[in-house]
Design a protein around this motif. Structure first.
Motif, PDB file in Angstrom:
ATOM      1  N   ILE A 167       0.825  -1.306   0.002  1.00 27.51           N
ATOM      2  CA  ILE A 167      -0.044  -0.141   0.099  1.00 27.51           C
ATOM      3  C   ILE A 167       0.764   1.232  -0.090  1.00 27.51           C
ATOM      4  CG2 ILE A 167      -2.095   1.279   1.523  1.00 27.51           C
ATOM      5  CD1 ILE A 167      -2.710  -1.224   2.327  1.00 27.51           C
ATOM      6  N   GLU A 168       0.657   2.101  -1.114  1.00 26.73           N
ATOM      7  CA  GLU A 168       1.320   3.417  -1.152  1.00 26.73           C
ATOM      8  C   GLU A 168       0.345   4.415  -1.224  1.00 26.73           C
ATOM      9  OE1 GLU A 168       5.438   2.961  -3.367  1.00 26.73           O
ATOM     10  OE2 GLU A 168       3.854   1.933  -4.379  1.00 26.73           O
ATOM     11  N   GLY A 169      -0.912   4.228  -1.498  1.00 28.94           N
ATOM     12  CA  GLY A 169      -2.113   5.070  -1.703  1.00 28.94           C
ATOM     13  C   GLY A 169      -2.662   5.407  -0.315  1.00 28.94           C
ATOM     14  N   LYS A 170      -4.025   5.972  -0.553  1.00 28.64           N
ATOM     15  CA  LYS A 170      -4.690   6.367   0.684  1.00 28.64           C
ATOM     16  C   LYS A 170      -5.909   5.017   0.536  1.00 28.64           C
ATOM     17  CE  LYS A 170      -8.250   9.618   2.387  1.00 28.64           C
ATOM     18  NZ  LYS A 170      -9.155  10.447   2.231  1.00 28.64           N
ATOM     19  N   VAL A 171      -6.156   4.673   2.021  1.00 27.54           N
ATOM     20  CA  VAL A 171      -7.254   3.441   2.094  1.00 27.54           C
ATOM     21  C   VAL A 171      -7.858   4.070   3.313  1.00 27.54           C
ATOM     22  CG1 VAL A 171      -7.696   1.264   2.604  1.00 27.54           C
ATOM     23  CG2 VAL A 171      -5.333   1.842   1.142  1.00 27.54           C
ATOM     24  N   ASP A 172      -9.221   4.200   3.213  1.00 25.48           N
ATOM     25  CA  ASP A 172     -10.083   4.556   4.342  1.00 25.48           C
ATOM     26  C   ASP A 172     -11.470   3.749   4.321  1.00 25.48           C
ATOM     27  OD1 ASP A 172     -11.084   6.021   6.544  1.00 25.48           O
ATOM     28  OD2 ASP A 172     -11.870   7.838   5.466  1.00 25.48           O
ATOM     29  N   PHE A 173     -11.686   3.268   5.552  1.00 30.81           N
ATOM     30  CA  PHE A 173     -12.790   2.370   5.753  1.00 30.81           C
ATOM     31  C   PHE A 173     -13.197   1.458   4.959  1.00 30.81           C
ATOM     32  CE2 PHE A 173     -17.621   1.904   6.973  1.00 30.81           C
ATOM     33  CZ  PHE A 173     -17.244   1.446   8.150  1.00 30.81           C
ATOM     34  N   SER A 174     -12.114   0.491   4.476  1.00 33.12           N
ATOM     35  CA  SER A 174     -12.037  -0.503   3.539  1.00 33.12           C
ATOM     36  C   SER A 174     -11.510  -1.707   3.880  1.00 33.12           C
ATOM     37  CB  SER A 174     -11.364   0.044   2.210  1.00 33.12           C
ATOM     38  OG  SER A 174     -12.000   1.132   1.695  1.00 33.12           O
ATOM     39  N   ILE A 175     -11.817  -2.880   3.372  1.00 29.33           N
ATOM     40  CA  ILE A 175     -11.219  -4.214   3.727  1.00 29.33           C
ATOM     41  C   ILE A 175     -10.520  -4.623   2.266  1.00 29.33           C
ATOM     42  CG2 ILE A 175     -11.783  -6.456   3.951  1.00 29.33           C
ATOM     43  CD1 ILE A 175     -13.810  -5.751   5.865  1.00 29.33           C
ATOM     44  N   LEU A 176      -9.317  -5.040   2.646  1.00 34.46           N
ATOM     45  CA  LEU A 176      -8.373  -5.498   1.588  1.00 34.46           C
ATOM     46  C   LEU A 176      -7.881  -6.811   1.827  1.00 34.46           C
ATOM     47  CD1 LEU A 176      -8.291  -2.160   0.917  1.00 34.46           C
ATOM     48  CD2 LEU A 176      -5.862  -2.589   0.745  1.00 34.46           C
ATOM     49  N   PHE A 177      -7.997  -7.834   0.711  1.00 31.44           N
ATOM     50  CA  PHE A 177      -7.748  -8.966   1.012  1.00 31.44           C
ATOM     51  C   PHE A 177      -6.205  -9.280   0.717  1.00 31.44           C
ATOM     52  CE2 PHE A 177     -12.320  -9.099   0.845  1.00 31.44           C
ATOM     53  CZ  PHE A 177     -12.747 -10.373   1.432  1.00 31.44           C
TER      54      PHE A 177
END
Length: 403
Positions: free
Chosen positions: A305-315
């Motif tokens: 992850i190099e970007g923005k992740v908010d209120f999410s689910i990443l497998f």
């Protein structure tokens, strides 16, 4: 000869899951990924082993390959046993020819020989598309105490939701006095969870009668249980008040995943007292770069992850490049989201590629007409080309070019 078991489980996992649209185009509904590292079927399998039930028949039919591979020998759920364990039961060729499972009751009927091998006193029939944690041994105890022929797990639902369910009327003792199947104007909010505990000797008799009835749709809720009720059998409702969600639609699957990020929702999957087991992906730890921003999200192993992740689910094994934004979304294993891309209120299936400067989904508050809003879905292995757009509610099952 198999050793006698007090109670065995039969898990109905053959559904096409048509309401999940393109997510079940190539896999059965119970094999759909959930919660970062699970699949839907992990819940009933884990509930069984945590409840002391070590013999489970999994009835598959539609696109079973990935589900069969995933279950394997049952080792992640401690169901790799020489006596009992997990068994994949697909429709098989009989003397008169092959017959698909016609309904839930017919699926169990076709496997009477499997059940008889273990000579159980009780059989619990489960669905493969619900997210919940439940102790079936408590339900069995209740069933014995009531001397029931059938016990149905019951959840009180919001009145405005009630018309989506099979509903029950229950007296003070817990005995079921009447049923309504998905009524337009419900008179009860006591919903069936699709978890049934039967005394096997009684169920066996009704399955044979149901199969002989040419007018039957061979379904538990529509045919077998009403027939038992009409004959005066003892039917009881077992109250359940924990988290339970039928994840049979895009919206409910999206909501249930994001419930894991809500501290007010009682769904802890790492609780050692009632663990949900899953097959390990074997991926390395995830990497979050110093420039990335990750908040209130669940990130599985193997992610970059190099970007923005908010209120999410990443497998597992998801890549989010610098300048990419993911919000309120579910990104399934092996997917790549490239720089400059915005993914909002979406489900992106396995091994998709969202190329640079694409837009997938939209926030509801940015919509002029809320009726046009819904979760955007990108299918497995699909490429969304640079600069392309996927609208809310859209389901993309072919590579998307720039229009």
């Amino acid at each position: 000869m198999a050793r006698k078991k007090e109670c065995i489980a039969m898990l109905l996992a053959g559904g096409q899951g048509s309401r999940l649209g393109i997510l079940t185009k190539q896999i059965a509904k119970p094999a759909v990924p959930y919660g970062g590292k699970y699949r839907i079927i992990d819940f009933p399998l884990s509930n069984c082993v945590n409840s002391g039930i070590d013999t489970v028949g999994v009835l598959t039919q539609y696109q079973p390959l990935e589900l069969n591979d995933y279950i394997g020998n049952g080792e992640p759920w401690d169901l790799d046993r020489s006596n009992g364990g997990v068994h994949i039961l697909s429709p098989y060729q009989q003397i008169e020819g092959t017959q698909w499972y016609k309904g839930t009751a017919n699926a169990i009927f076709q496997n009477i020989n499997f059940i008889d091998r273990y000579d159980p006193e009780y059989v619990v029939v489960l669905s493969g598309d619900h997210i919940y944690k439940m102790d079936y041994s408590k339900m069995l105890q209740f069933h014995k105490e009531k001397e029931a022929a059938c016990t149905i797990a019951m959840l009180e639902v919001e009145w405005e939701e009630a018309s989506r369910f099979g509903l029950m009327f229950v007296d003070e003792s817990g005995r079921i006095t009447d049923f309504e199947e998905k009524p337009k104007n419900p008179r009860s909010n006591k919903a069936s969870m699709g978890v049934y505990m039967f005394t096997w000797e009684t169920l066996r008799k009704y399955l044979l009668e149901d199969e002989a009835n040419e007018n039957s749709s061979n379904d538990f809720g529509k045919d077998v249980i009403p027939a038992m009720h009409a004959a005066g059998e003892r039917l009881f409702a077992f109250p359940f008040d924990g988290y339970w969600k039928d994840v049979g639609t895009i919206d409910s699957l999206w909501e249930s995943n994001l419930d894991l990020l809500n501290p007010r929702v009682n769904l802890d999957l790492t609780d050692n007292d009632w663990k949900i087991y899953a097959r390990n992906t074997g991926a390395p730890p995830h990497y979050v770069s110093p420039d990335a921003l990750v908040q209130n999200s669940l990130v599985a192993e193997g992610c970059m992850i190099e970007g923005k992740v908010d209120f999410s689910i990443l497998f597992a094994n998801v890549t989010v490049e610098k300048g990419a934004v993911i919000e309120d979304s579910i990104i399934m294993p092996g997917t790549t989201v490239k720089s400059g891309t915005k993914v909002q209120y979406a489900i992106v299936a396995e091994n998709a590629v969202i190329e640079e400067n694409s837009v997938v989904g939209k926030r509801p508050e940015e919509m002029e007409n809320l009726d046009d809003w819904g979760v955007a879905v990108v299918g497995s292995g699909i490429t969304i080309k640079s600069g392309a757009t996927v609208l809310p509610k859209e389901q993309v099952d072919a590579d998307r070019e720039v229009k």
